[in-house]
Scaffold this motif. Sequence first.
Motif: not given
Length: 390
Positions: A73-76, A111-115, A119-123, A166-171
């Motif tokens: 999933a991370s590769i995708l 969803f695939f990478l987790g919170t 976050k790191k990938f979003t940066v 991010y907030r939704f997945e964290e919740y």
Amino acid sequence: MKNDLYHRNTQQLFLRLTKLFFMISLMIISVDTYESYKHHFYTMVWLEITALLAQVTGFVLYYFRMITLRAFASILIIAVSILVVLALFIIGENPEFSLFALAILPVFIFFFLGTENGKKFTVFMVFMILLAVFNSHFRIIEPIIFPASLYVEILIGYTGISFLHYRFEEYRQNFQTELLTFSRSQKTLLKELNHRVKNNLQMIMGLLLMQSNRVKNEQCKKVLSSQVNRLKAIGLVHEQLSGNNRPTSVDIEAYLKSIITTLQLLTRHTIILEVEKGLTMDTATATYIGLFVNEAVSNAIEHAYLPNTEEKIKVSCLTEGLTCRLSIEDSGQGFNGTDTNNSLGFSLMEAISDYLDESFITIDPQNGTRITLEFSLKKNQEKLLDSGLL
């Protein structure tokens, strides 16, 4: 715990979404590759082919179990994300696709990478879009796809959408963690409750046995002994539940074996048990079944054969569709229907039939006695508490 229903369901959801994302992205990128080639955007063609190869390679590695599902999933997500970001710098057939993809990518990223990894990938993604803003303003790479103001809007929009997801997945993850913790605590409490009920029943049986040893009247001894056997049938349910990973489901084969083993100690007759493999029932239905078998077999032991003989008593519990058929049969001296009028055992069996769903009892007195209880397999756990049988 890997065998928890929660983990199995989560893994199945993750697997299905990963496959769906893989097929959709593969199809869309393949179509866009053809369009880019047709319009001679060869740089985009090579980028898209590289993304496709990365995705297919990840699938092959996962198919042969060389990497985990999460790694696949991370590769995708990484392949698609990098392709979308680079498309902001390099003109292609359909640059609007990048805008659409950037709007939905945060959903898959978190969803695939987790919170944390999300976050790191979003940066990284925000940094790449920021570079596109500078490129559009200073015109480092030509031609420019969008004006600098639109890139700024893309940056603000992507950052805002990412924060919301991010907030939704964290919740969602916190809620699932709390739900899992609560479920495990309830399972532990239920096991402890079954364990305590089993111990209390054993204590009551011990008191009844002590009283039975003190009385001299044989009829009283017989009554006390029958009550002990009934309590034993109920206690065996809670004994199974207290050591079971599924504290609301009873393995009928193991449960009836325990009851038959106890009854076998009371007689010379051979008790044969036939139970459908893998048959499980809820606590209430299993308790009814155990009490019914205990009463029917006890009656067969006492009345079916002449004293000092060694015969057979057969117990079977099989299913046909949504119906369960419980049968206790012997080849003894037959059955007199008038014997049931003052029999507590038969009264109890009739009461059990009344509380089970769509059930009825048949008694066949030919060539011995066969008592059959048929009932629906629909669960109704509340009936045990309301029945008054216990």
